[in-house]
Write a protein that holds these residues in place. Sequence first.
Motif, PDB file in Angstrom:
ATOM      1  N   GLY A  85      49.457  47.561  39.605  1.00 30.73           N
ATOM      2  CA  GLY A  85      48.291  47.824  39.247  1.00 30.73           C
ATOM      3  C   GLY A  85      47.143  48.402  39.542  1.00 30.73           C
ATOM      4  O   GLY A  85      48.052  48.632  40.870  1.00 30.73           O
ATOM      5  N   GLY A  86      46.253  49.156  39.179  1.00 32.92           N
ATOM      6  CA  GLY A  86      45.364  49.974  39.942  1.00 32.92           C
ATOM      7  C   GLY A  86      43.858  50.012  38.895  1.00 32.92           C
ATOM      8  O   GLY A  86      43.921  49.894  37.767  1.00 32.92           O
ATOM      9  N   ALA A  87      42.994  50.620  39.857  1.00 31.70           N
ATOM     10  CA  ALA A  87      42.193  50.787  39.372  1.00 31.70           C
ATOM     11  C   ALA A  87      41.160  51.526  39.815  1.00 31.70           C
ATOM     12  O   ALA A  87      40.708  52.008  40.581  1.00 31.70           O
ATOM     13  CB  ALA A  87      41.270  49.433  39.268  1.00 31.70           C
ATOM     14  N   ILE A  88      40.174  52.504  38.909  1.00 34.62           N
ATOM     15  CA  ILE A  88      39.065  53.124  39.448  1.00 34.62           C
ATOM     16  C   ILE A  88      38.289  52.710  37.904  1.00 34.62           C
ATOM     17  O   ILE A  88      37.960  53.633  37.253  1.00 34.62           O
ATOM     18  CB  ILE A  88      38.491  54.833  39.269  1.00 34.62           C
ATOM     19  N   VAL A  89      37.131  51.504  38.374  1.00 32.19           N
ATOM     20  CA  VAL A  89      36.141  51.122  37.747  1.00 32.19           C
ATOM     21  C   VAL A  89      36.733  50.465  36.077  1.00 32.19           C
ATOM     22  O   VAL A  89      37.618  48.944  36.351  1.00 32.19           O
ATOM     23  CB  VAL A  89      35.138  52.264  37.187  1.00 32.19           C
ATOM     24  N   GLY A  90      37.678  51.087  35.533  1.00 31.77           N
ATOM     25  CA  GLY A  90      38.625  50.666  34.099  1.00 31.77           C
ATOM     26  C   GLY A  90      40.325  50.490  34.919  1.00 31.77           C
ATOM     27  O   GLY A  90      40.581  51.466  35.649  1.00 31.77           O
ATOM     28  N   GLY A  91      40.603  49.649  34.794  1.00 32.67           N
ATOM     29  CA  GLY A  91      42.077  49.653  35.382  1.00 32.67           C
ATOM     30  C   GLY A  91      43.108  48.709  34.316  1.00 32.67           C
ATOM     31  O   GLY A  91      42.418  48.781  32.808  1.00 32.67           O
ATOM     32  N   LEU A  92      44.563  48.754  34.850  1.00 30.81           N
ATOM     33  CA  LEU A  92      45.732  48.977  34.463  1.00 30.81           C
ATOM     34  C   LEU A  92      46.832  47.598  34.721  1.00 30.81           C
ATOM     35  O   LEU A  92      46.762  48.267  36.509  1.00 30.81           O
ATOM     36  CB  LEU A  92      46.407  49.902  33.578  1.00 30.81           C
ATOM     37  N   ARG A  93      47.410  47.231  34.030  1.00 30.57           N
ATOM     38  CA  ARG A  93      48.482  46.081  34.944  1.00 30.57           C
ATOM     39  C   ARG A  93      49.818  45.857  34.101  1.00 30.57           C
ATOM     40  O   ARG A  93      49.344  45.680  32.634  1.00 30.57           O
ATOM     41  CB  ARG A  93      48.151  44.931  35.329  1.00 30.57           C
ATOM     42  N   TYR A  94      50.462  45.914  34.697  1.00 27.13           N
ATOM     43  CA  TYR A  94      52.358  45.923  33.891  1.00 27.13           C
ATOM     44  C   TYR A  94      52.493  44.812  35.048  1.00 27.13           C
ATOM     45  O   TYR A  94      52.435  45.409  35.906  1.00 27.13           O
ATOM     46  CB  TYR A  94      52.791  47.763  33.468  1.00 27.13           C
ATOM     47  N   GLY A  95      53.187  44.604  33.922  1.00 25.96           N
ATOM     48  CA  GLY A  95      54.580  43.518  34.861  1.00 25.96           C
ATOM     49  C   GLY A  95      55.530  43.410  33.955  1.00 25.96           C
ATOM     50  O   GLY A  95      56.074  43.324  32.877  1.00 25.96           O
ATOM     51  N   GLU A  96      56.977  42.370  34.342  1.00 24.92           N
ATOM     52  CA  GLU A  96      57.859  41.599  33.962  1.00 24.92           C
ATOM     53  C   GLU A  96      58.344  40.661  34.598  1.00 24.92           C
ATOM     54  O   GLU A  96      58.426  40.951  36.060  1.00 24.92           O
ATOM     55  CB  GLU A  96      58.509  43.187  33.689  1.00 24.92           C
ATOM     56  N   VAL A 109      60.150  38.377  29.472  1.00 27.61           N
ATOM     57  CA  VAL A 109      58.731  38.014  28.592  1.00 27.61           C
ATOM     58  C   VAL A 109      58.248  39.446  30.150  1.00 27.61           C
ATOM     59  O   VAL A 109      58.335  39.882  31.170  1.00 27.61           O
ATOM     60  CB  VAL A 109      57.922  37.387  29.057  1.00 27.61           C
ATOM     61  N   PHE A 110      57.754  40.817  29.316  1.00 32.49           N
ATOM     62  CA  PHE A 110      56.927  41.697  29.660  1.00 32.49           C
ATOM     63  C   PHE A 110      55.065  41.480  30.119  1.00 32.49           C
ATOM     64  O   PHE A 110      54.439  40.521  28.502  1.00 32.49           O
ATOM     65  CB  PHE A 110      57.009  42.941  29.018  1.00 32.49           C
ATOM     66  N   ASP A 119      35.956  47.889  40.045  1.00 31.20           N
ATOM     67  CA  ASP A 119      37.213  46.769  40.642  1.00 31.20           C
ATOM     68  C   ASP A 119      37.693  48.593  41.038  1.00 31.20           C
ATOM     69  O   ASP A 119      37.688  49.545  40.192  1.00 31.20           O
ATOM     70  CB  ASP A 119      37.515  46.716  39.445  1.00 31.20           C
ATOM     71  N   PHE A 120      38.339  48.204  42.684  1.00 30.79           N
ATOM     72  CA  PHE A 120      38.511  50.190  43.008  1.00 30.79           C
ATOM     73  C   PHE A 120      40.248  49.444  43.527  1.00 30.79           C
ATOM     74  O   PHE A 120      39.967  48.974  44.656  1.00 30.79           O
ATOM     75  CB  PHE A 120      37.548  50.522  43.093  1.00 30.79           C
ATOM     76  N   GLY A 121      41.095  50.445  43.635  1.00 28.97           N
ATOM     77  CA  GLY A 121      42.539  49.795  44.260  1.00 28.97           C
ATOM     78  C   GLY A 121      43.756  50.065  43.597  1.00 28.97           C
ATOM     79  O   GLY A 121      43.496  49.583  42.396  1.00 28.97           O
ATOM     80  N   GLY A 122      44.788  49.083  45.081  1.00 30.15           N
ATOM     81  CA  GLY A 122      45.772  49.094  43.747  1.00 30.15           C
ATOM     82  C   GLY A 122      46.637  48.441  44.439  1.00 30.15           C
ATOM     83  O   GLY A 122      46.319  47.712  45.526  1.00 30.15           O
ATOM     84  N   GLU A 123      47.591  47.749  43.728  1.00 27.50           N
ATOM     85  CA  GLU A 123      48.617  46.545  44.292  1.00 27.50           C
ATOM     86  C   GLU A 123      49.553  47.022  43.405  1.00 27.50           C
ATOM     87  O   GLU A 123      50.198  47.317  42.393  1.00 27.50           O
ATOM     88  CB  GLU A 123      47.580  45.481  43.985  1.00 27.50           C
ATOM     89  N   GLY A 124      50.765  46.283  44.029  1.00 22.77           N
ATOM     90  CA  GLY A 124      52.210  45.682  43.331  1.00 22.77           C
ATOM     91  C   GLY A 124      52.568  44.059  44.489  1.00 22.77           C
ATOM     92  O   GLY A 124      51.903  43.654  45.291  1.00 22.77           O
ATOM     93  N   SER A 125      52.620  43.711  43.245  1.00 29.55           N
ATOM     94  CA  SER A 125      52.912  41.637  43.615  1.00 29.55           C
ATOM     95  C   SER A 125      53.536  41.056  43.030  1.00 29.55           C
ATOM     96  O   SER A 125      54.587  41.484  41.892  1.00 29.55           O
ATOM     97  CB  SER A 125      51.299  41.161  43.718  1.00 29.55           C
ATOM     98  N   ARG A 126      54.534  40.203  44.412  1.00 30.20           N
ATOM     99  CA  ARG A 126      55.393  39.470  42.526  1.00 30.20           C
ATOM    100  C   ARG A 126      54.086  37.905  42.151  1.00 30.20           C
ATOM    101  O   ARG A 126      53.454  37.809  43.268  1.00 30.20           O
ATOM    102  CB  ARG A 126      55.725  38.284  43.545  1.00 30.20           C
ATOM    103  N   THR A 127      54.455  37.582  41.726  1.00 30.17           N
ATOM    104  CA  THR A 127      53.850  36.829  40.454  1.00 30.17           C
ATOM    105  C   THR A 127      54.516  35.106  40.250  1.00 30.17           C
ATOM    106  O   THR A 127      55.337  35.577  39.696  1.00 30.17           O
ATOM    107  CB  THR A 127      53.046  37.992  39.260  1.00 30.17           C
ATOM    108  N   MET A 128      53.848  34.301  39.665  1.00 30.14           N
ATOM    109  CA  MET A 128      54.344  33.544  39.893  1.00 30.14           C
ATOM    110  C   MET A 128      53.050  32.548  38.885  1.00 30.14           C
ATOM    111  O   MET A 128      51.881  32.420  38.484  1.00 30.14           O
ATOM    112  CB  MET A 128      53.907  31.852  40.210  1.00 30.14           C
ATOM    113  N   MET A 129      53.494  32.628  37.332  1.00 26.82           N
ATOM    114  CA  MET A 129      52.415  31.820  36.016  1.00 26.82           C
ATOM    115  C   MET A 129      52.854  30.703  35.717  1.00 26.82           C
ATOM    116  O   MET A 129      53.442  30.658  35.338  1.00 26.82           O
ATOM    117  CB  MET A 129      52.416  33.143  34.609  1.00 26.82           C
TER     118      MET A 129
END
Length: 198
Positions: A85-96, A109-110, A119-129
């Motif tokens: 995901g990433g953001a410049i004020v408004g952001g988006l996040r996608y995962g699967e 699941v997606f 909110d500024f910046g970008g990221e890529g991460s492993r996620t455990m929910m």
Amino acid sequence: MVHHLPRAVLAAFALSLGLALAGLGVSAAPAQAQQGYGNTYSTPELVQTGHKFFGSAAGGLATVIEKAVSQYGQPNGYVLGEEGGGAIVGGLRYGEGMLHTRDRGTHKVFWQGPSIGWDFGGEGSRTMMLVYNLPSVDAIFQRFGGVDGSLYLIGGFGMTAMVAGNVVVVPVRAGVGARLGANIGYLKFTPQATWNPF
């Protein structure tokens, strides 16, 4: 270089997000996990699974999972996956990833979701929910709004809580990049991939 979005775009984004969150009935207080939703996972099982999934980056994982369990109880499901995901004020996040349950099997699941705020910046991460109060697999396929005051950070891991009705999802993330600041938003879970975060 920071690009400034037109005010009309930000206003429309904020209105759409506000209506979506209002429709969720997001509470300002963390939802309390309820019993009676099938077989749950113990803290040692979750920590062991998380250590295998995150590998050498799993230093503070046990503390974060213990914090989640102390607040929400034992989950009856969990998702292991990756997101960006990433953001410049408004952001988006996608995962699967894969939703794991004891008595309903494993399911792909997606998830997608917008956010708005400082909110500024970008990221890529492993996620455990960690997933609480899941009455059926189909119950994951809806929008989950963030719970105010649920942010918790330790040892490179971050934990938040999201809720839709009685179902609570607690994403635990570790990864690269940075999302600086505060934002509001939601995650929408779907059985197929989609670019539409709304």
